[in-house]
Scaffold this active site. Structure first.
Site, PDB file in Angstrom:
ATOM      1  N   LEU A 108      -7.990  91.798  42.182  1.00 29.86           N
ATOM      2  CA  LEU A 108      -9.318  91.895  41.706  1.00 29.86           C
ATOM      3  C   LEU A 108      -9.984  91.765  42.667  1.00 29.86           C
ATOM      4  O   LEU A 108     -10.069  91.309  43.289  1.00 29.86           O
ATOM      5  CB  LEU A 108      -9.556  91.154  40.599  1.00 29.86           C
ATOM      6  N   GLY A 153      -3.930  90.264  41.693  1.00 31.51           N
ATOM      7  CA  GLY A 153      -3.820  91.633  40.883  1.00 31.51           C
ATOM      8  C   GLY A 153      -2.966  92.227  41.749  1.00 31.51           C
ATOM      9  O   GLY A 153      -2.206  93.022  40.732  1.00 31.51           O
ATOM     10  N   ASN A 177      -2.499  83.604  42.471  1.00 31.33           N
ATOM     11  CA  ASN A 177      -3.280  81.673  43.358  1.00 31.33           C
ATOM     12  C   ASN A 177      -4.213  81.915  42.457  1.00 31.33           C
ATOM     13  O   ASN A 177      -5.208  81.761  43.348  1.00 31.33           O
ATOM     14  CB  ASN A 177      -3.378  82.461  44.259  1.00 31.33           C
ATOM     15  N   GLU A 178      -4.790  82.146  41.742  1.00 28.87           N
ATOM     16  CA  GLU A 178      -6.449  82.235  40.383  1.00 28.87           C
ATOM     17  C   GLU A 178      -6.443  81.173  40.798  1.00 28.87           C
ATOM     18  O   GLU A 178      -7.896  80.879  40.405  1.00 28.87           O
ATOM     19  CB  GLU A 178      -6.365  82.888  39.286  1.00 28.87           C
TER      20      GLU A 178
END
Length: 302
Positions: A108, A153, A177-178
């Site tokens: 993202l 993303g 890995n957010e």
């Protein structure tokens, strides 16, 4: 969950992603390998499509340098190109890959989630949802030819595909890995992950924000094959032939049976998911965290 600024944004009030580019043109460029009108490339500024009508396969390449961040424009252009191929009965399969060296997609676009207003956040998240919905239940065979790093993303996009092939390069890390950025992956990211590698492996990977090297990604089931970097696309084409040997109607119905429950969860909660995202991303603490991370990226580039 109410928005931090006290407003609600219904997904039905938002424009469809492709409506944002009503004036966009799909450009035709030089013939792809194989030549002939049926093999002529087309695309937009950020998405290149190399169709092979004779084989019924198209290669779609992200080309949003330097790292194929999933900007609102890229998401929109991708959906336009995908819709064009889905509406053309000539094509039965798509290979997703990157036109940028050493990266499939960095995920993202954080600039879409930082320093903007709630309406923009809602519009952006609607487009992210739309991309996932369109890919996850696509009637076409989708194969990810992952020729670079594939975090967040980018990993989600690959997980929507029916088959994943990763280049054997230890620098090409893959995973959701957010949490490392202080962001929580939404439930439909989680569901897609669990459907691929199982509950326990997903629980650990999501909490720790793990990024897997190719051998690890293969071991955990995140990808189906790891091959030398120069063989990723050729392997994808070989795998595509095996999938396309199955009658379309039987394969499509089976795919729908396996995935529809996961899709229905988001469809039923789509507005709420948008509200939750906008509320979360609008928090001062999250905005500060994103600003700090973006500043670090600028310093690295400098």
């Amino acid at each position: 969950m109410a928005l931090a600024v006290g407003m609600r944004v219904s997904s039905r009030a938002l424009p469809r992603p492709w409506a944002l580019l009503q004036g966009a043109t799909i450009r035709r460029t030089e013939p792809a390998a194989g030549g002939g009108d049926s093999a002529r490339r087309f695309g937009t500024q950020r998405v290149l499509v190399e169709p092979d009508a004779a084989a019924g396969v198209a290669v779609m390449k992200f080309k949003n340098p330097p790292v194929n961040s999933l900007s609102l424009e890229l998401l929109t252009e991708f959906i336009i190109s995908l819709e064009k191929l889905e509406n053309d009965k000539t094509f039965r399969g798509i290979i997703l890959t990157s036109d940028c060296p050493r990266v499939f997609s960095a995920g993202l676009d954080l600039t879409e989630m930082c320093g903007k207003n709630p309406a923009h956040y809602a519009e952006y998240w609607k487009a992210v949802q739309e991309l996932w919905l369109r890919l996850y239940l696509s009637n076409l065979v989708l194969i990810a030819a992952i020729n670079g790093a594939c975090p967040a993303g980018g990993c989600l996009i690959s997980l929507t595909c029916d088959y994943r092939i990763l280049a054997d390069n230890p620098k090409y890390l893959m995973g959701l890995n957010e949490t490392l950025l202080g962001i929580v992956a939404p439930f439909w990211f989680k569901d897609t992950f669990v459907n691929t590698i199982g509950h326990r492996a997903s629980e650990q990977a999501l909490q720790l924000g793990l990024l897997f090297r190719p051998a690890e990604a293969l071991q955990v089931g995140l990808v189906d094959q790891v091959v030398p970097e120069d063989q990723v696309l050729s392997t994808a084409l070989s795998v595509m032939a095996r999938w396309m040997a199955i009658p379309d109607h039987a394969r499509q119905l089976t795919k729908n049976m396996m995935r529809k429950t996961t899709v229905d969860r988001l469809v039923k909660q789509r507005d709420t998911d948008i509200q939750n995202f906008v509320s979360f991303i609008s928090r001062d603490s999250i905005q500060k965290s994103l600003q700090m991370y973006l500043e670090k990226l600028k310093q690295k580039k400098g």
